[in-house]
Scaffold this motif. Sequence first.
Motif, PDB file in Angstrom:
ATOM      1  N   GLN A  81     -16.763 -46.884 105.718  1.00 41.02           N
ATOM      2  CA  GLN A  81     -16.963 -47.619 104.473  1.00 41.02           C
ATOM      3  C   GLN A  81     -17.293 -49.086 104.758  1.00 41.02           C
ATOM      4  O   GLN A  81     -18.163 -49.678 104.115  1.00 41.02           O
ATOM      5  CB  GLN A  81     -15.709 -47.553 103.607  1.00 41.02           C
ATOM      6  CG  GLN A  81     -15.859 -48.382 102.334  1.00 41.02           C
ATOM      7  CD  GLN A  81     -14.624 -48.331 101.469  1.00 41.02           C
ATOM      8  OE1 GLN A  81     -14.593 -47.667 100.448  1.00 41.02           O
ATOM      9  NE2 GLN A  81     -13.598 -49.037 101.888  1.00 41.02           N
TER      10      GLN A  81
ATOM     11  N   CYS B  53     -10.302 -39.332  92.095  1.00 33.96           N
ATOM     12  CA  CYS B  53     -11.052 -40.544  92.431  1.00 33.96           C
ATOM     13  C   CYS B  53     -10.165 -41.770  92.244  1.00 33.96           C
ATOM     14  O   CYS B  53      -9.487 -41.901  91.228  1.00 33.96           O
ATOM     15  CB  CYS B  53     -12.284 -40.657  91.540  1.00 33.96           C
ATOM     16  SG  CYS B  53     -13.198 -42.196  91.756  1.00 33.96           S
ATOM     17  N   VAL B  54     -10.182 -42.663  93.245  1.00 32.87           N
ATOM     18  CA  VAL B  54      -9.399 -43.892  93.157  1.00 32.87           C
ATOM     19  C   VAL B  54     -10.290 -45.122  93.073  1.00 32.87           C
ATOM     20  O   VAL B  54      -9.810 -46.253  93.154  1.00 32.87           O
ATOM     21  CB  VAL B  54      -8.417 -44.028  94.340  1.00 32.87           C
ATOM     22  CG1 VAL B  54      -7.377 -42.919  94.294  1.00 32.87           C
ATOM     23  CG2 VAL B  54      -9.147 -44.030  95.677  1.00 32.87           C
ATOM     24  N   GLY B  55     -11.595 -44.925  92.936  1.00 29.48           N
ATOM     25  CA  GLY B  55     -12.470 -46.050  92.631  1.00 29.48           C
ATOM     26  C   GLY B  55     -12.837 -46.940  93.798  1.00 29.48           C
ATOM     27  O   GLY B  55     -12.975 -48.151  93.634  1.00 29.48           O
ATOM     28  N   TYR B  56     -13.042 -46.380  94.979  1.00 25.30           N
ATOM     29  CA  TYR B  56     -13.519 -47.205  96.100  1.00 25.30           C
ATOM     30  C   TYR B  56     -14.912 -47.781  95.811  1.00 25.30           C
ATOM     31  O   TYR B  56     -15.262 -48.831  96.318  1.00 25.30           O
ATOM     32  CB  TYR B  56     -13.588 -46.379  97.379  1.00 25.30           C
ATOM     33  CG  TYR B  56     -12.302 -46.331  98.175  1.00 25.30           C
ATOM     34  CD1 TYR B  56     -11.853 -47.446  98.880  1.00 25.30           C
ATOM     35  CD2 TYR B  56     -11.545 -45.174  98.252  1.00 25.30           C
ATOM     36  CE1 TYR B  56     -10.695 -47.403  99.630  1.00 25.30           C
ATOM     37  CE2 TYR B  56     -10.373 -45.119  98.995  1.00 25.30           C
ATOM     38  CZ  TYR B  56      -9.953 -46.245  99.682  1.00 25.30           C
ATOM     39  OH  TYR B  56      -8.793 -46.205 100.424  1.00 25.30           O
ATOM     40  N   GLY B  57     -15.703 -47.037  95.052  1.00 26.84           N
ATOM     41  CA  GLY B  57     -17.018 -47.551  94.668  1.00 26.84           C
ATOM     42  C   GLY B  57     -18.093 -47.411  95.722  1.00 26.84           C
ATOM     43  O   GLY B  57     -19.163 -47.999  95.602  1.00 26.84           O
ATOM     44  N   THR B  58     -17.825 -46.633  96.766  1.00 26.64           N
ATOM     45  CA  THR B  58     -18.830 -46.458  97.831  1.00 26.64           C
ATOM     46  C   THR B  58     -19.171 -44.981  98.017  1.00 26.64           C
ATOM     47  O   THR B  58     -19.463 -44.547  99.132  1.00 26.64           O
ATOM     48  CB  THR B  58     -18.322 -47.030  99.173  1.00 26.64           C
ATOM     49  OG1 THR B  58     -17.074 -46.378  99.503  1.00 26.64           O
ATOM     50  CG2 THR B  58     -18.108 -48.514  99.106  1.00 26.64           C
TER      51      THR B  58
ATOM     52  N   ASN C  37     -20.571 -51.588  89.038  1.00 25.77           N
ATOM     53  CA  ASN C  37     -20.093 -51.480  90.418  1.00 25.77           C
ATOM     54  C   ASN C  37     -18.582 -51.337  90.577  1.00 25.77           C
ATOM     55  O   ASN C  37     -18.027 -51.639  91.629  1.00 25.77           O
ATOM     56  CB  ASN C  37     -20.601 -52.667  91.264  1.00 25.77           C
ATOM     57  CG  ASN C  37     -22.067 -52.513  91.619  1.00 25.77           C
ATOM     58  OD1 ASN C  37     -22.462 -51.507  92.201  1.00 25.77           O
ATOM     59  ND2 ASN C  37     -22.885 -53.481  91.226  1.00 25.77           N
ATOM     60  N   HIS C  38     -17.914 -50.866  89.544  1.00 25.10           N
ATOM     61  CA  HIS C  38     -16.508 -50.485  89.713  1.00 25.10           C
ATOM     62  C   HIS C  38     -16.408 -49.122  90.391  1.00 25.10           C
ATOM     63  O   HIS C  38     -15.474 -48.861  91.132  1.00 25.10           O
ATOM     64  CB  HIS C  38     -15.804 -50.416  88.351  1.00 25.10           C
ATOM     65  CG  HIS C  38     -15.587 -51.748  87.714  1.00 25.10           C
ATOM     66  ND1 HIS C  38     -14.338 -52.254  87.456  1.00 25.10           N
ATOM     67  CD2 HIS C  38     -16.459 -52.689  87.287  1.00 25.10           C
ATOM     68  CE1 HIS C  38     -14.449 -53.450  86.889  1.00 25.10           C
ATOM     69  NE2 HIS C  38     -15.737 -53.719  86.768  1.00 25.10           N
ATOM     70  N   VAL C  39     -17.346 -48.229  90.068  1.00 28.50           N
ATOM     71  CA  VAL C  39     -17.412 -46.913  90.706  1.00 28.50           C
ATOM     72  C   VAL C  39     -18.852 -46.684  91.169  1.00 28.50           C
ATOM     73  O   VAL C  39     -19.770 -47.372  90.722  1.00 28.50           O
ATOM     74  CB  VAL C  39     -16.995 -45.774  89.743  1.00 28.50           C
ATOM     75  CG1 VAL C  39     -15.504 -45.850  89.427  1.00 28.50           C
ATOM     76  CG2 VAL C  39     -17.831 -45.795  88.464  1.00 28.50           C
TER      77      VAL C  39
END
Lengths: 181, 552
Positions: free
Chosen positions: B72, B223-228, B347-349
Amino acid sequence: MELTRRDATAALAALGATGGVALGVRRTTDERRGRPGDGEELPDDEAVRTAMTAVAETMYPDAVSGIDSFVGAFLDGRLDGSPHGEGIRAAVAEVESAARSWDDAPVADLSPADRDELLRELGADVAEENPDGTTAERVRYYVVNELLLALYSSPTGGELVGIENPQGHPGGAESYQRGPP
Amino acid sequence: MSGAESVGDERSAADADADEAIDRTPVADADVCVVGAGPAGALVADRLAGDRDVVILDAGPRFDPEDRLARQERAIRPSYGRPDVWGMGGARDAHETAGDRTYPLNHARVKGVGGSTLHWQGMVMRLHEEDFNSGSERGVGPDWPIDYDDLRPYYAEAERELGVSGASDNPYAPPREEPHPMPPFEPSYSDSLFAEACESLGIDMHSVPNARNSEPYDDRSPCVGYGTCQPVCPSGAKYDATVHVERAEAAGATVIDRAPVEQLEHDGDDRVTAAVYATPDGERHRQEADAFVVAAGGVETPRLLLLSASDRYPDGLANGSGHVGEFFMDHLFVGAGGTLDEPTRQNHVGFYTSACDQFYDEADESQAPFKLEFFNYAGPSPVEMALTGDDWGDALAERLRDGYGNHVAMGGLVEQLPDAESRVTLADDRTDDRGNPVPRIEWTVGDRALDTIERANEIQVSILEELGADVEWVAGPDATGPAYHHMGTTRMSDDPDRGVVDADCRTHDLDNCWIASSSVFPTSGAMNPTLTIAALALRVGDDVAEWLADGS
């Protein structure tokens, strides 16, 4: 806006406490070990923390407080003997070497203006990060961008620029649904 | 940093020592040999492993899950290109492109256990009913030898296997028999902005199925929202094929990584007898089996068949039709974006939550099917912006505040028709790290697709303008690119002269060889292909099981 230990933990959660992008730096750090050379030893963990905190005070906006504990806690995770951690150590040594050569003082003793000037003289402002590159590119990678990555992938750093769940931070799958505060 | 350096640097001395301890010799008395550990190969292997001795060979490594955060970080840091994230590039992955359009192959695939699902975005729609009958319904392209109804139960099973979050609110989707396994992801804030504009234009929005956990599923995290998401999901909420590879192994399958298959050998009775593969120590081995399933994606699958040419099959294995490698298709990206004078919360997710299939079934001879997407990741990511530029401190923070926050964008996919001149062949004089000719890709796109891109652009721009956006970019016919969906190169047909595999995805020429891949798609539709790949793979698994049960 105060950076907290939670921010440091969040940054480590995003970036990893071990190794950073170590997949790509194993060979090069071995070659670089001791490069600041001329008999100088690489800085120990405490010296790295002191120097990185000083640089962070230049890197981070004035609105940020709690830099000392944030950087310290972040580096607790990154200075773990991994190749990436040793890359940080070697790059800090190069910054310190330049500070002592040009300003006769460790980077932490320089005024904010002199610290800023030192990093620009090193070329870290215009360099593109590269773990295998020139001094400027390595300082950009291991020092400047290391600190900027830590800040802006943390919730507090993100909030500073309008996003409380920045890319790289596992801030949950709810914030994207919410409107602006 | 080049991909080649990345691949080399990924392997430390400790890794090399560990490699020496890994047994990569063939499995005796194997029933099934699967070539490729991506989603198709993983699902076939999992399907068969409980009852049969299954071996999976993959050209790439088995990636350490502990490295996902490091990958990541590579995805975020500017020092690394997209291929570096999963170690693509270098002599192993060399290729050539020719023709009108460059094809960035190593951006478009991952080699290793999990395959390209390691870097995919995870969007999983079913093809529409008319996609299976393009020739008769739209007047262009061939019909598939199977219908939507043939695949329908397998679609439902594939959704359960992958773990799909979705809703039944899409009036344009094909009929389904049961809800998705998980509830959908809620619409984003920016979806709510788009909704007003779409409503006033009479354009429908609906949810979109994600192979990403909206709640705990199959012992994997929500999903924990890493956004990548694309190119790496550190949490495991996004499905990847390591799930089924590991399940197959638990049921007894053997996985041999870093084992590129260079040739399929055959006997005089039109049966494949062995897969010849290389190992990191420079040795070559023969994996024998009763049945073979080639699941190496839309480029390496035809390449392997062409590399397996013999005196009996001088044009390549399973190539009696002459069509192996032909009809290479991808989906064309179509997009537009700009800025509003208000925050849009991007760009939060890294996935999208709303889409529009309203125009899909307008397709005919001159207009291709296309779908529209409402992005949640328009404009720059602040953390990525922070790592470039010559400023820091207050000046940098100010630049990030100015640069982030007001973007909106739409994307979409457009079908391209199959064209024999769009193809994968073997390069004449360039070889890979093991001396085998590399794939040569000639990717061409016809006028129907390019005209449809213009049509989709018009709709996208009209929505953005209704929204009040300052439209700043449009990805039209000149700026379009591939969506990294490799399809068509071993097409399915009932007629051995017109296709490489039959309706069961078994090769016409060889009795014991199946292909599980998007390479069998006769036409591509405009929906992301992986759910269809998964459904076909499950169907292949059933067919192989039946064939073995019948005494081969």
